[in-house]
Design a protein around this motif. Sequence first.
Motif, PDB file in Angstrom:
ATOM      1  N   LYS A   7       0.784  -1.256   0.039  1.00  0.00           N
ATOM      2  CA  LYS A   7       0.074  -0.148   0.031  1.00  0.00           C
ATOM      3  C   LYS A   7       0.823   1.240  -0.088  1.00  0.00           C
ATOM      4  O   LYS A   7       0.305   2.438  -0.703  1.00  0.00           O
ATOM      5  N   LEU A   8       1.890   1.054   0.609  1.00  0.00           N
ATOM      6  CA  LEU A   8       2.958   2.433   0.647  1.00  0.00           C
ATOM      7  C   LEU A   8       3.690   2.422  -0.530  1.00  0.00           C
ATOM      8  O   LEU A   8       4.937   2.997  -0.380  1.00  0.00           O
ATOM      9  N   ASN A   9       4.084   1.530  -1.395  1.00  0.00           N
ATOM     10  CA  ASN A   9       4.931   1.171  -2.443  1.00  0.00           C
ATOM     11  C   ASN A   9       6.184   1.065  -1.805  1.00  0.00           C
ATOM     12  O   ASN A   9       7.217   1.920  -2.176  1.00  0.00           O
ATOM     13  N   THR A  62      11.346  -2.955   5.013  1.00  0.00           N
ATOM     14  CA  THR A  62      11.194  -2.206   6.292  1.00  0.00           C
ATOM     15  C   THR A  62      11.877  -1.006   6.437  1.00  0.00           C
ATOM     16  O   THR A  62      11.381  -0.075   6.992  1.00  0.00           O
ATOM     17  N   ILE A  63      13.101  -0.849   5.896  1.00  0.00           N
ATOM     18  CA  ILE A  63      13.703   0.691   6.103  1.00  0.00           C
ATOM     19  C   ILE A  63      12.921   1.599   5.344  1.00  0.00           C
ATOM     20  O   ILE A  63      12.885   2.659   6.036  1.00  0.00           O
ATOM     21  N   ALA A  71       7.678   6.436   8.099  1.00  0.00           N
ATOM     22  CA  ALA A  71       7.108   6.964   9.456  1.00  0.00           C
ATOM     23  C   ALA A  71       7.767   8.024   9.814  1.00  0.00           C
ATOM     24  O   ALA A  71       7.255   8.973  10.456  1.00  0.00           O
ATOM     25  N   LEU A  72       9.182   8.249   9.832  1.00  0.00           N
ATOM     26  CA  LEU A  72       9.842   9.434  10.185  1.00  0.00           C
ATOM     27  C   LEU A  72       9.472  10.796   9.450  1.00  0.00           C
ATOM     28  O   LEU A  72       9.123  11.694  10.111  1.00  0.00           O
ATOM     29  N   LYS A  73       9.357  10.519   8.123  1.00  0.00           N
ATOM     30  CA  LYS A  73       8.930  11.624   7.253  1.00  0.00           C
ATOM     31  C   LYS A  73       7.632  12.281   7.572  1.00  0.00           C
ATOM     32  O   LYS A  73       7.215  13.492   7.548  1.00  0.00           O
ATOM     33  N   ASN A  74       6.755  11.179   7.963  1.00  0.00           N
ATOM     34  CA  ASN A  74       4.973  11.599   8.236  1.00  0.00           C
ATOM     35  C   ASN A  74       4.964  11.798   9.740  1.00  0.00           C
ATOM     36  O   ASN A  74       3.737  11.745  10.436  1.00  0.00           O
ATOM     37  N   ASN A  75       6.293  11.790  10.610  1.00  0.00           N
ATOM     38  CA  ASN A  75       6.016  11.991  12.004  1.00  0.00           C
ATOM     39  C   ASN A  75       5.123  11.160  12.871  1.00  0.00           C
ATOM     40  O   ASN A  75       4.583  11.354  13.866  1.00  0.00           O
ATOM     41  N   LEU A  76       5.415   9.814  12.473  1.00  0.00           N
ATOM     42  CA  LEU A  76       4.521   8.819  12.908  1.00  0.00           C
ATOM     43  C   LEU A  76       5.349   8.046  14.135  1.00  0.00           C
ATOM     44  O   LEU A  76       4.812   7.380  14.965  1.00  0.00           O
TER      45      LEU A  76
END
Length: 50
Positions: free
Chosen positions: A29-31, A35-36, A42-47
């Motif tokens: 889904k996230l293309n 895992t990296i 996640a970091l880019k989107n402040n998750l």
Amino acid sequence: MEYSGKEISEKLFISSNTVETHRKNILKKLNAKNTISLVKFALKNNLIKP
């Protein structure tokens, strides 16, 4: 915290195969290729915090 697929399955009372299926679906889904890539997303989107 880092958990293996087996540890996740035990904590959630689901099979290891289910954990892997969810992981593969998230990657698709996230293309993302691996895992990296998910961590970078996640970091880019402040998750998650660095």
